[in-house]
Write an enzyme that holds these catalytic residues in place. Structure first.
Site, PDB file in Angstrom:
ATOM      1  CG  HIS A 272      -6.387  17.406 -36.397  1.00 37.29           C
ATOM      2  ND1 HIS A 272      -5.001  17.535 -36.097  1.00 37.29           N
ATOM      3  CD2 HIS A 272      -6.409  16.917 -37.928  1.00 37.29           C
ATOM      4  CE1 HIS A 272      -4.328  17.052 -36.959  1.00 37.29           C
ATOM      5  NE2 HIS A 272      -4.889  16.840 -38.134  1.00 37.29           N
ATOM      6  CG  HIS A 311      -0.100  14.371 -29.744  1.00 36.20           C
ATOM      7  ND1 HIS A 311       0.298  13.264 -30.343  1.00 36.20           N
ATOM      8  CD2 HIS A 311      -0.253  15.518 -30.525  1.00 36.20           C
ATOM      9  CE1 HIS A 311       0.387  13.745 -31.790  1.00 36.20           C
ATOM     10  NE2 HIS A 311      -0.083  14.937 -31.942  1.00 36.20           N
ATOM     11  CG  ASP A 367      -2.747  22.992 -32.024  1.00 31.50           C
ATOM     12  OD1 ASP A 367      -2.224  23.731 -32.953  1.00 31.50           O
ATOM     13  OD2 ASP A 367      -3.324  22.009 -32.187  1.00 31.50           O
TER      14      ASP A 367
HETATM   15  N1  ACO Z   1      -7.643  17.775 -20.902  1.00 32.76           N
HETATM   16  C1  ACO Z   1      -8.210  16.961 -20.025  1.00 32.76           C
HETATM   17  N2  ACO Z   1      -8.036  15.570 -20.054  1.00 32.76           N
HETATM   18  C2  ACO Z   1      -7.478  14.958 -21.225  1.00 32.76           C
HETATM   19  C3  ACO Z   1      -7.156  15.699 -22.072  1.00 32.76           C
HETATM   20  C4  ACO Z   1      -7.228  17.088 -22.028  1.00 32.76           C
HETATM   21  N3  ACO Z   1      -6.627  18.052 -23.062  1.00 32.76           N
HETATM   22  N4  ACO Z   1      -6.474  15.117 -23.155  1.00 32.76           N
HETATM   23  C5  ACO Z   1      -6.664  13.670 -22.640  1.00 32.76           C
HETATM   24  N5  ACO Z   1      -7.375  13.733 -21.602  1.00 32.76           N
HETATM   25  C6  ACO Z   1      -7.605  12.535 -20.850  1.00 32.76           C
HETATM   26  C7  ACO Z   1      -8.689  11.614 -21.371  1.00 32.76           C
HETATM   27  O1  ACO Z   1      -9.858  12.300 -20.745  1.00 32.76           O
HETATM   28  C8  ACO Z   1      -8.434  10.337 -20.885  1.00 32.76           C
HETATM   29  O2  ACO Z   1      -8.671  10.089 -19.404  1.00 32.76           O
HETATM   30  P1  ACO Z   1      -9.265   8.860 -18.946  1.00 32.76           P
HETATM   31  O3  ACO Z   1      -8.079   7.741 -19.181  1.00 32.76           O
HETATM   32  O4  ACO Z   1      -9.638   9.216 -17.419  1.00 32.76           O
HETATM   33  O5  ACO Z   1     -10.617   8.868 -19.792  1.00 32.76           O
HETATM   34  C9  ACO Z   1      -7.017  10.362 -21.090  1.00 32.76           C
HETATM   35  O6  ACO Z   1      -6.522  11.743 -20.980  1.00 32.76           O
HETATM   36  C10 ACO Z   1      -6.438   9.759 -22.284  1.00 32.76           C
HETATM   37  O7  ACO Z   1      -6.954  10.565 -23.439  1.00 32.76           O
HETATM   38  P2  ACO Z   1      -7.479  10.124 -24.640  1.00 32.76           P
HETATM   39  O8  ACO Z   1      -8.865  11.177 -25.051  1.00 32.76           O
HETATM   40  O9  ACO Z   1      -7.864   8.646 -24.522  1.00 32.76           O
HETATM   41  O10 ACO Z   1      -6.416  10.259 -25.858  1.00 32.76           O
HETATM   42  P3  ACO Z   1      -6.563  10.327 -27.358  1.00 32.76           P
HETATM   43  O11 ACO Z   1      -5.273   9.858 -27.478  1.00 32.76           O
HETATM   44  O12 ACO Z   1      -8.058   9.810 -27.834  1.00 32.76           O
HETATM   45  O13 ACO Z   1      -6.700  12.057 -27.447  1.00 32.76           O
HETATM   46  C11 ACO Z   1      -6.529  14.204 -28.064  1.00 32.76           C
HETATM   47  C12 ACO Z   1      -5.609  12.771 -28.024  1.00 32.76           C
HETATM   48  C13 ACO Z   1      -7.557  14.525 -29.013  1.00 32.76           C
HETATM   49  C14 ACO Z   1      -5.251  15.165 -28.508  1.00 32.76           C
HETATM   50  C15 ACO Z   1      -6.749  14.614 -26.448  1.00 32.76           C
HETATM   51  O14 ACO Z   1      -5.759  14.563 -25.836  1.00 32.76           O
HETATM   52  C16 ACO Z   1      -7.344  15.954 -26.510  1.00 32.76           C
HETATM   53  O15 ACO Z   1      -8.720  16.130 -26.924  1.00 32.76           O
HETATM   54  N6  ACO Z   1      -6.444  17.133 -26.543  1.00 32.76           N
HETATM   55  C17 ACO Z   1      -7.305  18.405 -26.370  1.00 32.76           C
HETATM   56  C18 ACO Z   1      -7.430  19.055 -27.824  1.00 32.76           C
HETATM   57  C19 ACO Z   1      -5.963  19.262 -28.409  1.00 32.76           C
HETATM   58  O16 ACO Z   1      -5.051  20.069 -27.748  1.00 32.76           O
HETATM   59  N7  ACO Z   1      -6.132  18.727 -29.789  1.00 32.76           N
HETATM   60  C20 ACO Z   1      -4.630  18.905 -30.556  1.00 32.76           C
HETATM   61  C21 ACO Z   1      -3.740  17.752 -30.603  1.00 32.76           C
HETATM   62  S1  ACO Z   1      -2.326  18.184 -31.421  1.00 32.76           S
HETATM   63  C22 ACO Z   1      -2.975  18.189 -32.812  1.00 32.76           C
HETATM   64  O17 ACO Z   1      -3.904  17.495 -33.614  1.00 32.76           O
HETATM   65  C23 ACO Z   1      -2.290  19.306 -33.727  1.00 32.76           C
END
Ligand code: ACO
Length: 432
Positions: A272, A311, A367
Site C-alpha cells: 500500500h 492496482h 507510488d
Molecule cells: N509486479 C508484478 N506482477 C504483478 C504486480 C507487480 N507490481 N502487480 C500485480 N501483478 C500480477 C499478479 O502477480 C497477478 O498475476 P497472476 O494473475 O499471474 O497471478 C496479477 O498481476 C493480478 O494481480 P493481483 O495481485 O491479483 O492484484 P491485486 O489487486 O490483488 O493487487 C496490488 C494490487 C497489491 C497493488 C499489486 O498490484 C501489487 O502488489 N503492486 C505492487 C505494490 C504497489 O505498488 N502497491 C501500491 C499500490 S497503490 C497504493 O496503495 C497507494
C-alpha cells in the site's frame, strides 16, 4: 422497473432444493444478506458470500471519491483530480473532502485559521516522541504518536457529537505535519522545530523539517507548490486498505486518533503506502538501465514485484501518476535531476511494451514516481510513507465521518468459513 420494463432484480435457483429466489438489484449491487434466505432446511444457517480481500464487495455507500479504473478517472466530490491539482490547495481540498463542497472565501479563511492555530502538539507528546530509539522508523513513530494523542484529548471518544468530531478533525489535520517533521528531526538528532504559523500549511512543514539557525525559514515557492500538488493527489482514494482500516476501527466507536493510527499502520505496508519506499529501493537495486531486462525477467518469473505497478482498481494509467510525472519537471529544475528517474522511465517503457504487464493491465500507480520527487526534494526514503499519511488523513477523516453518519453502518464484523478441527476432548499432558 428499468426503462425497458425489465424487473430490477435477479433470480437465483438453488440446485440443491430446486427453489428459486428473487433478489432486488440496486445500484448494480445485490445485498449479501438476501442470500441468507437460501436454505436447504429450516435449521440451515443460510448461504453466505465468500470474498477474501473484498475483491467484489461494496462495504459502504460513499459520496466522497469516485474512481473509474478502466478509464483512469479520479474525482473528489465530483471534481476531476487534474483540476484540483492545478487550481486548489491541500487545505481547500481537505475541506472539500470533509464537508462536501468547496469552501467560499470566508469558510476557507476560517478553516485555514483554525488549522493554523492547532499545529502545536502538547509538550508531553513531544517528550513521548523523544523516547523513541534514535533510528526508529518514522512511520512507527507516527503511528505511535497519533495513537497517543487520544490520551491527550479524552473528549475525542464522543464520536457521535459533531462538535467533538469537528475539533478532532481539525487537530489531526493540523498536527500530522508537526508529528511527521518531528520524526525526521528525531532521526537526525536535531532539535524539533516548532510550527511557524505565518507560513502556509506546506511551507510550515518544510520549515519544521529544514529550519536550522535562521530566524525565519523561507520555503522555495515552487517546491512548496510541488508538495501541495502531491498532497492533493494523495488526499483520498475511496475504499483502499488504510481507509477500510479507518472505517473498521471507527465502526466500534473508537476515538479518531486510535482509528487514524490504525489506518496509518495499514498504509505502512509495502503493498500500500509503503510502496513508494519500495520503489526507490527497487530502482537503487537495479542501479543501471542495462540491468532492467534481467530485473523484469525476475518479476515475470514471480521472484520479485515491479513495485509501483499494478492496482486493484486502476486497469489503465493511474491519473495521479500522470500528474506527478509532470510535476517532477518543476522540481528537478530546482533540485537537479534524480538519477533514479532515468531508470524509472526506461523501466516503465519496457514494462508497458511487455506482454506480461499488458495482459494483466499493470500500469504505474501513484507510488511509481512520487518517491523520485520526494527523494529529489531531500527526503530520506523511510520518510516516504509518512509523507503519504499526512495528506491521506483528510480522506480517512472524511470517510470516518461519513461512516458514522450512515444509518446502514454497524460495527464491521465479517463472517468466516471455519475450517478447523471438529469438537474434541482436551488431552492431558502425559497423553500428548
Ligand atoms: N509486479 C508484478 N506482477 C504483478 C504486480 C507487480 N507490481 N502487480 C500485480 N501483478 C500480477 C499478479 O502477480 C497477478 O498475476 P497472476 O494473475 O499471474 O497471478 C496479477 O498481476 C493480478 O494481480 P493481483 O495481485 O491479483 O492484484 P491485486 O489487486 O490483488 O493487487 C496490488 C494490487 C497489491 C497493488 C499489486 O498490484 C501489487 O502488489 N503492486 C505492487 C505494490 C504497489 O505498488 N502497491 C501500491 C499500490 S497503490 C497504493 O496503495 C497507494
Amino acid at each position: 422497473m428499468s426503462e425497458n420494463g425489465a424487473r430490477e432484480s435477479i433470480t437465483v435457483t438453488d440446485n440443491r432444493t430446486g427453489q428459486s429466489y428473487e433478489m432486488p438489484v440496486t445500484d448494480g449491487t445485490v445485498k449479501a444478506m438476501d442470500f441468507r434466505k437460501i436454505k436447504t432446511a429450516n435449521d440451515d444457517f443460510g448461504l453466505m458470500v465468500y470474498d477474501p480481500a473484498f475483491t467484489n464487495t461494496a462495504s459502504c455507500r460513499s459520496a466522497i471519491t469516485q474512481i473509474d479504473g478502466d478509464r483512469g478517472i479520479l474525482e473528489y466530490r465530483g471534481y476531476p483530480i487534474e483540476q484540483l491539482a492545478e487550481q486548489s490547495t491541500y487545505l481547500e481540498t481537505a475541506y472539500l473532502l470533509l464537508y462536501g463542497e468547496l469552501p467560499n472565501k470566508k469558510q476557507l479563511s476560517e478553516w485555514t485559521e483554525i488549522v493554523r492555530i492547532h499545529t502545536y502538539i502538547h509538550e508531553n507528546a513531544k517528550k513521548f516522541m523523544e523516547g523513541f530509539q534514535y533510528d526508529a522508523h518514522p512511520m512507527g513513530m507516527l503511528c505511535g504518536t497519533v495513537a497517543a494523542l487520544s490520551t491527550f484529548y479524552p473528549d475525542a471518544k464522543h464520536v457521535m457529537e459533531e462538535t467533538s468530531r469537528h475539533i478532532q478533525t481539525v487537530r489531526l489535520i493540523a498536527k500530522m505535519p508537526t508529528i511527521a517533521a518531528f520524526t525526521y528531526r528525531h532521526n537526525r538528532g536535531l532539535p524539533y522545530v516548532y510550527p511557524d504559523n505565518s507560513l502556509t500549511y506546506t511551507g510550515n512543514f518544510l520549515s519544521m523539517l529544514w529550519r536550522m539557525s535562521e530566524p525565519v525559514y523561507q520555503p522555495h515557492p515552487k517546491l512548496e507548490r510541488a508538495i501541495e500538488i502531491l498532497w492533493i493527489l494523495h488526499a483520498d482514494h475511496e475504499q483502499n486498505c488504510s481507509t477500510n482500516a479507518m472505517r473498521a476501527v471507527g465502526s466500534s466507536h473508537a476515538d479518531p486518533y486510535s482509528a487514524t493510527a490504525a489506518a496509518a499502520a495499514a498504509l505502512y505496508g509495502p503493498l500500500h503506502g509503503g510502496a513508494n519506499e519500495a520503489v526507490i529501493r527497487m530502482l537503487e537495486g537495479i542501479g543501471d538501465k542495462k540491468h532492467i531486462p534481467e530485473f523484469v525477467k525476475r518479476v515475470k518469473q514471480g521472484e520479485d514485484l515491479l513495485w509501483g505497478f499494478g492496482h486493484r482498481i486502476y486497469k489503465s494509467y493511474d491519473p495521479r501518476a500522470k500528474i506527478i510525472k509532470q510535476a517532477a519537471d518543476d522540481v528537478f529544475e530546482i533540485t537537479g535531476p534524480n538519477p533514479m528517474l532515468e531508470i524509472a522511465l526506461e523501466l516503465e517503457r519496457i514494462a508497458l511494451e511487455d506482454e506480461y504487464f499488458i495482459e494483466r493491465k499493470l500500469y504505474p500507480n501513484v507510488d511509481f514516481y512520487s518517491g523520485i520527487i520526494y527523494q529529489a526534494l531531500g527526503f530520506p526514503v523511510d520518510m516516504f510513507p509518512v509523507l503519504f499519511a499526512i495528506p491521506r488523513t483528510a480522506g480517512w477523516l472524511a470517510q470516518w465521518r461519513e461512516m458514522l453518519a450512515d444509518s446502514e453502518q454497524k460495527i464491521a464484523r465479517p463472517r468466516q468459513i471455519y475450517v478447523g478441527q471438529k469438537r474434541r476432548d482436551f488431552v492431558p499432558m502425559d497423553k500428548r
